[in-house]
Each structure stands twice: as structure tokens, then as C-alpha cells.
Design a protein around this motif. Structure first.
Motif, mmCIF file in Angstrom:
data_model
loop_
_atom_site.group_PDB
_atom_site.id
_atom_site.type_symbol
_atom_site.label_atom_id
_atom_site.label_comp_id
_atom_site.label_asym_id
_atom_site.label_seq_id
_atom_site.Cartn_x
_atom_site.Cartn_y
_atom_site.Cartn_z
ATOM 1 N N GLN A 183 0.908 -1.297 -0.002
ATOM 2 C CA GLN A 183 -0.121 0.163 -0.050
ATOM 3 C C GLN A 183 0.723 1.290 -0.037
ATOM 4 O O GLN A 183 1.867 1.111 0.722
ATOM 5 C CB GLN A 183 -0.844 0.044 1.286
ATOM 6 N N PRO A 184 0.354 2.318 -0.763
ATOM 7 C CA PRO A 184 1.200 3.606 -0.611
ATOM 8 C C PRO A 184 1.302 4.265 0.801
ATOM 9 O O PRO A 184 0.150 4.141 1.216
ATOM 10 C CB PRO A 184 0.537 4.496 -1.634
ATOM 11 N N MET A 185 2.404 4.860 1.206
ATOM 12 C CA MET A 185 2.180 5.357 2.578
ATOM 13 C C MET A 185 3.085 6.486 2.718
ATOM 14 O O MET A 185 3.983 6.615 1.842
ATOM 15 C CB MET A 185 2.726 4.273 3.791
ATOM 16 N N PRO A 186 2.660 7.472 3.343
ATOM 17 C CA PRO A 186 3.438 8.797 3.432
ATOM 18 C C PRO A 186 4.745 8.476 4.009
ATOM 19 O O PRO A 186 5.174 7.507 4.681
ATOM 20 C CB PRO A 186 2.603 9.780 4.486
ATOM 21 N N GLU A 187 5.676 9.337 3.834
ATOM 22 C CA GLU A 187 7.159 9.438 3.925
ATOM 23 C C GLU A 187 7.430 9.162 5.583
ATOM 24 O O GLU A 187 8.269 8.042 5.973
ATOM 25 C CB GLU A 187 8.144 10.378 3.556
ATOM 26 N N PRO A 188 6.571 9.809 6.406
ATOM 27 C CA PRO A 188 7.000 9.599 7.939
ATOM 28 C C PRO A 188 6.557 8.111 8.380
ATOM 29 O O PRO A 188 7.436 7.457 9.114
ATOM 30 C CB PRO A 188 5.950 10.448 8.576
ATOM 31 N N VAL A 189 5.509 7.427 7.787
ATOM 32 C CA VAL A 189 5.247 6.156 8.132
ATOM 33 C C VAL A 189 6.540 5.207 7.642
ATOM 34 O O VAL A 189 7.016 4.439 8.211
ATOM 35 C CB VAL A 189 4.079 5.581 7.487
#
Length: 343
Positions: free
Chosen positions: A91-97
């Protein structure tokens, strides 16, 4: 609203008293609030160009809200909880994750599995996780089954996506997210023109600069006792993050045996050594947060050896027949040369 990462041990508190009086255009501002099942506190020196409290608090709470939406395992609509409930795949995730997952994998490999972001099924089984059904000793069959449901090797970052190779793999950022949040808040305050601050989120902490009277930020490292809060040591901070892990508040007892909330992923069981608490200092509060968990799992002998080899500034508090004894690493002594080993 119940937030993300309930920290069972509030381990570091600021020493609030200000020494003397001073004449300066700078003022010491303070604000606080609920977060992550606990609280946060911000103290900062407001000089020319720095934001007022309303602006600063709005910026801080925007970061807290973002972390909660991305990383909370206590809300079904968070990004990580959506990933946890999904089938195997990416799944795509934001960079902080992705940043936290990368650091978690690094810690897992460095510690040979003593750190693992995927142990939420194990936490739930023992009664310490967000989907737990009460604290209890699992059956042998339950422990055998849960071993197939976690393992840091089953989690990867690929091309900006978070991937798992089997159903049931779940991510829990409890061991590093608060420290990460402290770093984010500290960086944002600096961007806003604040050069002196003390940021505390659920016990994880970072301080830089000095107060308006020129005195340093001083914090108390809490003694490992289950009732009340007593300072074991008071240290001065400038540019360092602090994290303490301990087993003396969140646990349960059965048949005279104590079971800590700190679980060893390698054994699928709570830690059972004599290390009561460990405090780590690092330029990054996130790294201090994760490393304190690693050392707590490794225990007094292996943890101290690991910390010395990795040049980690750490203070270990170990139970013995007379109560507690403290051991510090060479890196800790270099920061605080008058501390050393203490009874």
C-alpha cells in the motif's frame, strides 16, 4: 478521542523551578495538552521573531494530529490500521510512516531481532495490545500459533509502498512514534524561530538552548518504583533527546510471577531479567526511544555490552539483593562525567 501510543511509563519529567530573577526581552512560554493516551508539554523561550503561544500550540497540535491519523493503532481509520487489516500486499504510505519502518528494520537487524515493529499480535495475546482481551498467560498452542503472525522480515518498504508478505502482519509504532513526534515538533519550533525549547511527549523528551536567565534545561530521570515519582538523577540537556524504558508500572502478576509489558520477540514472552529501567540519550529522540526498548529487551548484561559496542549513552538500573544498582556506559559518562556508577 483516544489517541495513539499510550506510554506505560512516564519516565522523564522537566525540573520546573527557575532559578532567580532576570531582566530580558525573552519570556518562557508553556503549553500542554492530551495526546497518545497521555499528555504533551512544551516550554520554549519566546524571543524576537518567535511565535506566540497560540501560533506555537496550533503548529504542535497539527503535528500530533498528523501522527495520530497516520500511525495510531487505536483508531480504525488511521493509515497504519488500514494496512494492518488488509491482506498481504503493498500500500502507498506517506514518508513519515516509511521512515519509521526503515528505522525499525535497522534496529531489528542491529539487535538480531530484539526489536520488532510487527509484534502487535503478540502484544494482544499477552493482554498489552490495542486489541487485547485481558492480561493473561497464553497457552502453549496460542504461543506457537502467534509466532507465525509476526516477524520484522515480513515487512518491507518498496518504491514508496509498505508491503507485507502474509495476511495478519500488523505494525505497531508504540516503541518509536513518540520519540519521532518529539523530533518533528523540535524541528518545527526551530523553523518558527525558536532556538531554546523543551519538548516532552508522553515521557519522551528533547531540549535545546537555555532559559531566559541563562540556566540550562534540567530534567529528572525517574527512579524505578511502582508507587509515586522520585528523581534518581538530574541532568542538564542541550540538543539531546531522552527516552527511558522500564518494567515497573505496566505489568500483571499471576501465581506470584510478574509479567512485564515489555515483550521479547525472540522468546514470544515478557522479559524476565533483572533490568528495571534503562535511559538512553541521543541527538534524535526517535533513536533514543527505539534504543531504550532494545536495551530493555536485551537485559543488563547483553544490553550493556550492546550499548558499549554501539557507543550508546545509556544508564541502566538493575535490581539486586539490596535494591537497585546503576551502571552507565562510557558514552553516558562522557556526557555527564560526575554521574558514573551509583548504588
Amino acid at each position: 478521542m483516544r489517541l495513539s501510543f499510550l506510554r506505560p511509563v512516564m519516565v522523564v519529567t522537566s525540573v520546573a523551578a527557575l532559578a532567580g530573577c532576570w531582566f530580558s526581552d525573552e519570556t518562557l512560554e508553556t503549553f500542554m495538552g492530551p495526546t497518545m493516551g497521555s499528555t504533551y508539554t512544551i516550554k520554549y523561550v519566546r524571543a524576537a521573531g518567535a511565535p506566540d503561544v497560540v501560533k506555537a500550540q496550533a503548529e504542535v497540535e497539527a503535528i500530533l494530529a498528523e501522527v495520530d491519523l497516520q500511525m495510531s493503532t487505536y483508531r480504525s481509520d488511521s493509515l497504519i490500521e488500514g494496512f494492518n487489516q488488509a491482506a498481504a500486499g503493498c500500500q502507498p504510505m506517506p514518508e513519515p510512516v516509511l521512515e519509521l519502518v526503515r528505522y525499525g528494520e535497522q534496529l531489528a537487524r542491529r539487535s538480531e531481532g530484539a526489536f520488532d515493529l510487527t509484534i502487535e499480535p503478540l502484544l494482544n495475546l499477552w493482554g498489552f495490545g490495542p486489541q487485547s482481551r485481558g492480561q493473561r498467560i497464553p497457552s502453549a498452542d496460542g504461543l506457537t500459533a502467534v509466532r507465525a503472525e509476526y516477524g520484522y522480515q515480513r515487512l518491507q518498504v518498496r518504491d514508496g509502498q509498505l508491503c507485507k508478505d502474509r495476511d495478519g502482519i500488523q505494525v505497531d509504532f508504540n516503541s518509536i512514534a513518540a520519540g519521532y513526534t518529539v523530533d518533528r515538533i523540535a524541528a518545527r519550533l526551530q523553523q518558527l524561530g525558536v532556538s531554546s525549547y523543551l519538548v516532552e511527549v508522553t515521557g519522551e523528551l528533547k531540549a535545546e538552548g537555555r532559559k531566559p536567565d541563562g540556566s540550562p534545561w534540567r530534567i529528572a530521570i525517574e527512579a524505578p518504583q511502582s508507587e509515586g515519582r522520585v528523581a534518581q538523577q538530574i541532568i542538564q540537556l542541550d540538543g539531546l533527546g531522552v527516552s527511558t524504558s522500564g518494567d515497573y508500572r505496566n505489568y500483571f502478576e499471576q501465581d506470584g510471577q510478574r509479567y512485564s509489558h515489555t515483550l521479547d520477540p525472540r522468546r514470544a514472552a515478557p522479559i524476565n531479567h533483572k533490568l528495571a529501567a534503562v535511559t538512553v540519550l541521543d541527538n534524535s529522540a526517535m533513536q533514543a526511544d527505539g534504543l531504550s526498548t532494545v536495551l530493555m529487551v536485551l537485559g543488563p548484561e547483553q544490553g550493556l555490552a550492546f550499548a558499549e559496542a554501539e557507543k550508546i549513552a545509556a544508564l541502566f538500573v538493575v535490581r539486586d539483593e539490596n535494591g537497585f544498582v546503576s551502571h552507565s556506559t562510557a558514552a553516558f559518562d562522557a556526557l555527564f562525567p560526575t554521574q558514573g556508577e551509583q548504588p
